[in-house]
Design a protein around this motif. Structure first.
Motif, PDB file in Angstrom:
ATOM      1  N   ARG A 195     102.111 -24.287 104.495  1.00 11.65           N
ATOM      2  CA  ARG A 195     102.543 -24.081 103.111  1.00 11.65           C
ATOM      3  C   ARG A 195     103.465 -25.215 102.688  1.00 11.65           C
ATOM      4  NH1 ARG A 195     104.275 -18.365 101.125  1.00 11.65           N
ATOM      5  NH2 ARG A 195     102.908 -18.908  99.397  1.00 11.65           N
ATOM      6  N   ARG A 196     103.259 -25.699 101.481  1.00 11.44           N
ATOM      7  CA  ARG A 196     104.095 -26.752 100.922  1.00 11.44           C
ATOM      8  C   ARG A 196     104.811 -26.219  99.687  1.00 11.44           C
ATOM      9  NH1 ARG A 196     100.357 -31.121  99.259  1.00 11.44           N
ATOM     10  NH2 ARG A 196      98.946 -29.341  98.946  1.00 11.44           N
ATOM     11  N   PHE A 197     106.049 -26.627  99.516  1.00 12.17           N
ATOM     12  CA  PHE A 197     106.881 -26.080  98.456  1.00 12.17           C
ATOM     13  C   PHE A 197     107.453 -27.182  97.580  1.00 12.17           C
ATOM     14  CE2 PHE A 197     106.814 -22.849 101.710  1.00 12.17           C
ATOM     15  CZ  PHE A 197     106.811 -21.650 101.013  1.00 12.17           C
ATOM     16  N   THR A 198     107.808 -26.813  96.383  1.00 11.83           N
ATOM     17  CA  THR A 198     108.528 -27.692  95.477  1.00 11.83           C
ATOM     18  C   THR A 198     109.830 -27.021  95.068  1.00 11.83           C
ATOM     19  OG1 THR A 198     108.388 -28.941  93.409  1.00 11.83           O
ATOM     20  CG2 THR A 198     107.392 -26.760  93.408  1.00 11.83           C
ATOM     21  N   GLY A 199     110.873 -27.804  94.881  1.00 12.05           N
ATOM     22  CA  GLY A 199     112.176 -27.255  94.541  1.00 12.05           C
ATOM     23  C   GLY A 199     112.261 -26.820  93.081  1.00 12.05           C
TER      24      GLY A 199
ATOM     25  N   LEU B 137     109.936 -14.921  90.909  1.00  8.66           N
ATOM     26  CA  LEU B 137     109.951 -15.940  91.955  1.00  8.66           C
ATOM     27  C   LEU B 137     109.384 -15.382  93.255  1.00  8.66           C
ATOM     28  CD1 LEU B 137     111.048 -18.773  93.013  1.00  8.66           C
ATOM     29  CD2 LEU B 137     113.097 -17.491  93.698  1.00  8.66           C
ATOM     30  N   GLY B 138     109.864 -14.211  93.660  1.00  2.92           N
ATOM     31  CA  GLY B 138     109.381 -13.600  94.892  1.00  2.92           C
ATOM     32  C   GLY B 138     107.903 -13.261  94.829  1.00  2.92           C
ATOM     33  N   GLU B 139     107.446 -12.739  93.700  1.00  2.37           N
ATOM     34  CA  GLU B 139     106.041 -12.358  93.571  1.00  2.37           C
ATOM     35  C   GLU B 139     105.128 -13.574  93.533  1.00  2.37           C
ATOM     36  OE1 GLU B 139     105.429  -9.587  90.373  1.00  2.37           O
ATOM     37  OE2 GLU B 139     107.000  -8.230  91.094  1.00  2.37           O
ATOM     38  N   ALA B 140     105.684 -14.737  93.180  1.00  3.37           N
ATOM     39  CA  ALA B 140     104.909 -15.979  93.189  1.00  3.37           C
ATOM     40  C   ALA B 140     104.919 -16.650  94.556  1.00  3.37           C
ATOM     41  CB  ALA B 140     105.451 -16.944  92.140  1.00  3.37           C
ATOM     42  N   GLY B 141     105.533 -16.002  95.554  1.00  6.28           N
ATOM     43  CA  GLY B 141     105.581 -16.566  96.899  1.00  6.28           C
ATOM     44  C   GLY B 141     106.765 -17.474  97.140  1.00  6.28           C
ATOM     45  N   GLY B 142     107.736 -17.483  96.195  1.00  9.11           N
ATOM     46  CA  GLY B 142     108.892 -18.342  96.326  1.00  9.11           C
ATOM     47  C   GLY B 142     110.055 -17.673  97.030  1.00  9.11           C
ATOM     48  N   HIS B 143     111.096 -18.460  97.269  1.00 10.21           N
ATOM     49  CA  HIS B 143     112.288 -17.924  97.914  1.00 10.21           C
ATOM     50  C   HIS B 143     113.509 -18.714  97.472  1.00 10.21           C
ATOM     51  CE1 HIS B 143     110.805 -21.078 100.717  1.00 10.21           C
ATOM     52  NE2 HIS B 143     112.088 -21.371 100.849  1.00 10.21           N
TER      53      HIS B 143
ATOM     54  N   SER C 268     119.175 -22.175  93.732  1.00 13.41           N
ATOM     55  CA  SER C 268     118.253 -23.174  94.249  1.00 13.41           C
ATOM     56  C   SER C 268     117.087 -22.410  94.848  1.00 13.41           C
ATOM     57  CB  SER C 268     118.921 -24.040  95.325  1.00 13.41           C
ATOM     58  OG  SER C 268     120.054 -24.722  94.803  1.00 13.41           O
ATOM     59  N   ALA C 269     115.879 -22.815  94.487  1.00 12.19           N
ATOM     60  CA  ALA C 269     114.709 -22.061  94.922  1.00 12.19           C
ATOM     61  C   ALA C 269     113.590 -22.996  95.344  1.00 12.19           C
ATOM     62  CB  ALA C 269     114.220 -21.153  93.794  1.00 12.19           C
ATOM     63  N   SER C 270     112.625 -22.434  96.069  1.00 13.01           N
ATOM     64  CA  SER C 270     111.418 -23.159  96.459  1.00 13.01           C
ATOM     65  C   SER C 270     110.206 -22.339  96.053  1.00 13.01           C
ATOM     66  CB  SER C 270     111.386 -23.407  97.973  1.00 13.01           C
ATOM     67  OG  SER C 270     112.378 -24.331  98.357  1.00 13.01           O
ATOM     68  N   LEU C 271     109.236 -22.989  95.449  1.00 11.11           N
ATOM     69  CA  LEU C 271     107.996 -22.349  95.023  1.00 11.11           C
ATOM     70  C   LEU C 271     106.819 -23.012  95.747  1.00 11.11           C
ATOM     71  CD1 LEU C 271     108.453 -21.875  91.191  1.00 11.11           C
ATOM     72  CD2 LEU C 271     107.767 -20.088  92.796  1.00 11.11           C
ATOM     73  N   PRO C 272     105.837 -22.227  96.177  1.00 10.55           N
ATOM     74  CA  PRO C 272     104.691 -22.844  96.865  1.00 10.55           C
ATOM     75  C   PRO C 272     103.847 -23.654  95.900  1.00 10.55           C
ATOM     76  CG  PRO C 272     104.307 -20.495  96.514  1.00 10.55           C
ATOM     77  CD  PRO C 272     105.729 -20.762  96.116  1.00 10.55           C
ATOM     78  N   LEU C 273     103.370 -24.804  96.381  1.00 10.19           N
ATOM     79  CA  LEU C 273     102.451 -25.627  95.609  1.00 10.19           C
ATOM     80  C   LEU C 273     101.060 -25.004  95.628  1.00 10.19           C
ATOM     81  CD1 LEU C 273     103.527 -29.154  96.883  1.00 10.19           C
ATOM     82  CD2 LEU C 273     103.953 -28.202  94.608  1.00 10.19           C
ATOM     83  N   ALA C 274     100.313 -25.204  94.567  1.00 14.53           N
ATOM     84  CA  ALA C 274      98.968 -24.676  94.506  1.00 14.53           C
ATOM     85  C   ALA C 274      98.103 -25.323  95.586  1.00 14.53           C
ATOM     86  CB  ALA C 274      98.363 -24.942  93.128  1.00 14.53           C
ATOM     87  N   ASP C 275      97.170 -24.547  96.128  1.00 17.03           N
ATOM     88  CA  ASP C 275      96.273 -25.073  97.166  1.00 17.03           C
ATOM     89  C   ASP C 275      95.436 -26.237  96.610  1.00 17.03           C
ATOM     90  OD1 ASP C 275      97.218 -23.133  98.841  1.00 17.03           O
ATOM     91  OD2 ASP C 275      95.542 -21.750  98.518  1.00 17.03           O
TER      92      ASP C 275
END
Length: 342
Positions: free
Chosen positions: A290-294, A315-321, A335-342
């Motif tokens: 998994r790759r994330f963006t800030g 954020l949580g439902e989108a797979g972020g933390h 400060s959060a991280s969201l997963p990049l689209a596949d």
């Protein structure tokens, strides 16, 4: 991980109620960080083991939680409601309460009924080990874990912010903000159904006519697929029954996918089998890479916090933390991280 706490968390006094695998690991990490922390367990032998490991383990729960800033409830799921009711009268109004149970809706409802939503934050660290109990606990077990916290609008948001910062600083946790119902739905497939599948596979091997041969040939796929079957049976039963409807719903989805695999196998259809496994492989590949963006976000520090909580849950439902939370005089900054689209 950081050895100790600084700033707003310096001098925090903590307690852990229930010192099994998860509670014991929380207790050990808090102690390693230099906090004034006490652990209590209803089992006298467990309290003795805690003392033997150099941990404070008072004889009574009242002694353990007196004067604490935060209390972690880590006992079995069926005991959480009763323990929460006890702590409501044993702890000061400013003491933050949280739990580590595998289901969230029931305990969140109990907290609401008890009038504790201003300081109780439902939580669930996503970590574990094959062996149970304090003897298997480790200060490093929860390091970097995804740790669900359930934010609520109003005064409860202040407790969520404070606890988020503590978990990030102390455990390097990836705090996943979710509503209690969203957590229970996601955990059903991410955690609870895997226990059913592991139990089914290990149980079938146990009943097999060639049991000894099966176990002799068991390699990585069998070991990985049955790892959580080592979890104490009563603990698994409590978890599954505590999320019964959602587990059964997700199990139906798994059964439908398995039925599709079985149908393709019966038909001798390599294309259908390959397509199904490519679909499954995609999920596994995403999990491992998994790759994330800030993402940074700010909200007013005061107010009723509805917009803040809506963003957090989204954020949580989108797979972020969350990777940080700073509260200033006028604003709160995440400060959060969201997963990049596949």
């Amino acid at each position: 991980m950081t050895d100790g706490l600084t700033g707003r968390y310096a001098g925090v006094r903590a307690a852990v109620v229930g010192t099994g695998l998860i509670g014991g690991s929380v207790l050990l990490r808090l102690a390693d960080a230099g906090l004034d922390v006490a652990g209590w367990d209803p089992d006298p032998a467990t309290r003795e083991l805690a003392r033997a490991r150099g941990l404070a383990a008072p004889a009574t729960i009242e002694q353990a939680v007196a004067g604490r800033d935060v209390v972690f409830l880590c006992g079995p799921l069926p005991t959480l409601a009763g323990t929460l009711a006890q702590l409501a009268t044993m702890t000061a109004p400013g003491c933050v309460l949280t739990d580590v149970g595998g289901t969230k809706s029931e305990v969140a409802q109990v907290a609401d009924q008890l009038g504790l939503t201003d300081r109780f934050v439902p939580g669930h660290p996503m970590a574990g080990a094959e062996s149970p109990g304090l003897s298997a606990a480790s200060a490093a077990l929860l390091a970097g874990a995804a740790w669900v916290l359930c934010p609520a609008p109003g005064p409860a948001t202040d407790a969520f912010r404070w606890l988020t910062g503590l978990l990030v600083e102390l455990f390097e946790a990836r705090v996943v903000p979710l509503s209690a119902s969203a957590h229970d739905s996601a955990a059903a497939l991410a955690s609870h159904v895997p226990h059913l599948l592991a139990g089914a596979l290990a149980g079938a091997a146990q009943r097999a006519s060639l049991r000894e041969t099966v176990l002799a040939l068991a390699a990585g796929s069998f070991r990985d697929g049955t790892r959580v079957a080592s979890t104490p049976a009563k603990q698994v039963a409590n978890m599954l029954l505590g999320n019964q409807a959602r587990v059964l719903a997700e199990l139906t989805e798994v059964q439908e996918f398995l039925d599709g695999l079985a149908a393709a196998l019966r038909a001798g259809d390599p294309a259908a089998l390959t397509a199904r496994y490519e679909e499954a492989r995609a999920a596994r590949s995403t999990l491992l890479d998994r790759r994330f963006t800030g993402r940074d976000q700010q909200f007013p520090a005061d107010g009723e916090h509805t917009a803040e909580v809506t963003w957090l849950r989204g954020l949580g439902e989108a797979g972020g933390h969350l990777t940080g939370c700073q509260v200033g005089a006028d604003t709160v900054s995440y400060s959060a991280s969201l997963p990049l689209a596949d």
